[in-house]
Design a protein around this motif. Structure first.
Motif, PDB file in Angstrom:
ATOM      1  N   GLU A 372       0.824  -1.204   0.000  1.00 64.28           N
ATOM      2  CA  GLU A 372       0.000   0.000   0.000  1.00 64.28           C
ATOM      3  C   GLU A 372       0.861   1.260   0.000  1.00 64.28           C
ATOM      4  N   THR A 373       0.522   2.186  -0.861  1.00 64.00           N
ATOM      5  CA  THR A 373       1.187   3.477  -0.917  1.00 64.00           C
ATOM      6  C   THR A 373       0.167   4.524  -1.329  1.00 64.00           C
ATOM      7  N   LEU A 392      -5.777  -3.890  -2.032  1.00 67.02           N
ATOM      8  CA  LEU A 392      -5.644  -3.301  -0.705  1.00 67.02           C
ATOM      9  C   LEU A 392      -5.968  -1.817  -0.808  1.00 67.02           C
ATOM     10  N   ARG A 393      -6.942  -1.369  -0.032  1.00 66.51           N
ATOM     11  CA  ARG A 393      -7.356   0.035  -0.093  1.00 66.51           C
ATOM     12  C   ARG A 393      -7.581   0.536   1.338  1.00 66.51           C
ATOM     13  N   ASN A 394      -6.710   1.462   1.756  1.00 65.42           N
ATOM     14  CA  ASN A 394      -6.819   2.057   3.090  1.00 65.42           C
ATOM     15  C   ASN A 394      -6.925   0.979   4.173  1.00 65.42           C
ATOM     16  N   SER A 397      -9.240  -5.118   2.395  1.00 65.77           N
ATOM     17  CA  SER A 397      -8.942  -6.011   1.287  1.00 65.77           C
ATOM     18  C   SER A 397     -10.200  -6.334   0.501  1.00 65.77           C
ATOM     19  N   ARG A 413      -4.626   5.462  -0.126  1.00 65.76           N
ATOM     20  CA  ARG A 413      -3.661   4.366  -0.036  1.00 65.76           C
ATOM     21  C   ARG A 413      -4.216   3.151  -0.766  1.00 65.76           C
ATOM     22  N   HIS A 414      -3.330   2.500  -1.549  1.00 67.87           N
ATOM     23  CA  HIS A 414      -3.771   1.364  -2.345  1.00 67.87           C
ATOM     24  C   HIS A 414      -2.593   0.440  -2.619  1.00 67.87           C
ATOM     25  N   GLY A 415      -2.892  -0.820  -2.880  1.00 66.84           N
ATOM     26  CA  GLY A 415      -1.877  -1.814  -3.223  1.00 66.84           C
ATOM     27  C   GLY A 415      -2.574  -3.041  -3.766  1.00 66.84           C
TER      28      GLY A 415
END
Length: 440
Positions: A372-373, A392-394, A397, A413-415
């Motif tokens: 996440e970034t 992945l969001r804040n 999942s 934030r996301h990944g």
């Protein structure tokens, strides 16, 4: 005890479009492997280190941006440390030595061998590393090097002029000469000069004394803190050429640098790699095609035809080195790169008002993830085209499957975590002042 530090160079342009600012030649999976497949230069060296009994004491040093990638290509079988900045071979070697010393893995009396990670040599070459400790003791030298008998008067290698050989198989170093012209190279060969293989061995205490003379610390964290202000230092210039007590061991087998299209072409298992073919009277021509489009050569001898997301090169095998000067005069933004988690390809850039759209393809390896970034752009869109995983969001999942679309706002934030290999299309919308980087 002997330790081997492998220095992983950052980038190179002589093998463009396959190598460049982000992807180094050592990651190119092109060399014939013993199992009938192919392997990278880095993979070949790892295999040879293990065969020579050197794998257990090997340490890889690279730039921090390639640390995960080196770990991936070495199968996570060796420790890899990252430099915060590129500061030359001496500084990288010193960082490796101080890492071993500070962590207690090496003592001042231990022998350290430093070598490039992208060298190309036969298996016997690595057996010579076991002789370093004995040679340093028997000769009383501060530094031991490896040299090999020149195959021809090359102007691409450095030369070592040795003195009379001792009974231990080593000889004192009389002088060094870096990349002389062909005429001078012929003269040096007449004096029994050897190609400099870029391999150096010394006691750890010797490096500590050199650092002390430079006013540099002998503790790895303190040394790393100084990196930004350190000059670029070459081990050859800083240490080898100034050392009054150096010896050289001669390697009688095969050694070379596959840093040119001419040299690399000679090692390829087959003339065509990727989609396409060679037809008609086209002797000594090769194709390396990373694109999904076919590339054909018909009736053109002695050329290299290479294609990747970075571009296309058509050149005579012995003239292709000129690409380095051409790229220096006409620099371009990188379009392809690899990381520990997979690869990224820029497909398109569209200028618009008030936003610019950048379209990319991301390939994420199974059981790997983009952590996440925060989104650095006005917004970002992901379209999953293959594979399964989790978005992945804040901190939350969500399952991801082919056809799923996701949009992220600036600062969000996301990944993504891949369960199987995932491919996705990413569209970045960049407004004025938005930060742009290659991978995020």
């Amino acid at each position: 005890m002997h330790h081997t530090i492998l220095l992983c160079g950052g980038s190179g342009q002589r093998l463009w479009p396959l190598s460049g600012e982000i992807r180094s030649k050592m990651f190119l999976d092109l060399l014939p492997a013993p199992d009938g497949g192919t392997e990278s230069m880095l993979g070949r060296v790892c295999r040879q280190l293990t065969q020579a009994g050197l794998g257990g004491s090997a340490l890889f040093v690279t730039h921090k941006d390639q640390q995960a990638l080196v770990g991936r290509y070495t199968g996570s079988a060796y420790p890899v440390i990252g430099e915060p900045y590129k500061r030359g071979t001496f500084t990288a070697a010193a960082l490796g030595v101080l890492h071993l010393y500070t962590t207690g893995k090496a003592k001042p009396e231990d022998t350290i061998g430093v070598a490039p990670a992208d060298m190309f040599a036969d298996d016997d070459f690595f057996q010579l590393f076991h002789q370093f400790a004995g040679v340093l003791t028997a000769s009383g030298a501060e530094l031991a090097l490896l040299g090999t008998r020149p195959a021809h008067p090359s102007d691409q290698y450095g030369y070592i002029v040795p003195g009379e050989a001792a009974s231990g198989g080593y000889a004192p170093v009389i002088s060094f000469e870096e990349k002389p012209g062909r005429t001078r190279a012929e003269e040096l060969i007449g004096r029994q000069a050897l190609w400099n293989c870029g391999v150096f061995a010394f006691r750890l205490s010797f490096m500590l004394s050199q650092l002390a003379q430079m006013g540099l610390p002998a503790e790895v964290d303190a040394f790393t803190c100084l990196y930004a202000g350190l000059p670029v230092r070459s081990f050859d210039k800083e240490i080898a050429e100034r050392c009054s007590r150096a010896v050289v061991l001669k390697h009688e087998g095969r050694w070379g640098d596959l840093g040119s299209w001419s040299a690399l072409s000679e090692e390829l298992q087959q003339p065509v790699t990727g989609q396409g073919g060679i037809w008609g009277e086209s002797p000594d021509s090769v194709i390396i095609n990373e694109l999904s489009l076919p590339l054909h050569v018909i009736g053109v001898p002695g050329i290299v035809a290479a294609a990747s997301p970075e571009g296309i090169l058509i050149a005579g095998r012995h003239e292709a080195n000129a690409i380095k000067e051409i790229l220096q005069q006409n620099p371009a933004q990188p379009r392809y790169g690899e990381s520990g988690w997979g690869s990224c390809t820029i497909l398109d850039r569209t200028d618009g008002v008030p936003e610019q759209a950048v379209t990319l393809k991301l390939c994420i390896l199974p059981e790997h993830e983009l952590p996440e970034t925060s989104c650095r752009h006005s917004r970002k869109h992901w379209l999953i085209t293959a594979g399964q995983g989790e978005i992945l969001r804040n901190g939350l999942s969500t399952e991801a499957h082919p056809g799923d679309c996701f949009t992220f706002k600036q600062g969000e934030r996301h990944g993504i975590r891949a369960h199987t290999a995932i491919e996705l299309i990413e569209i970045r919308m960049l407004g004025e002042g938005d930060e742009e980087s290659f991978y995020t």
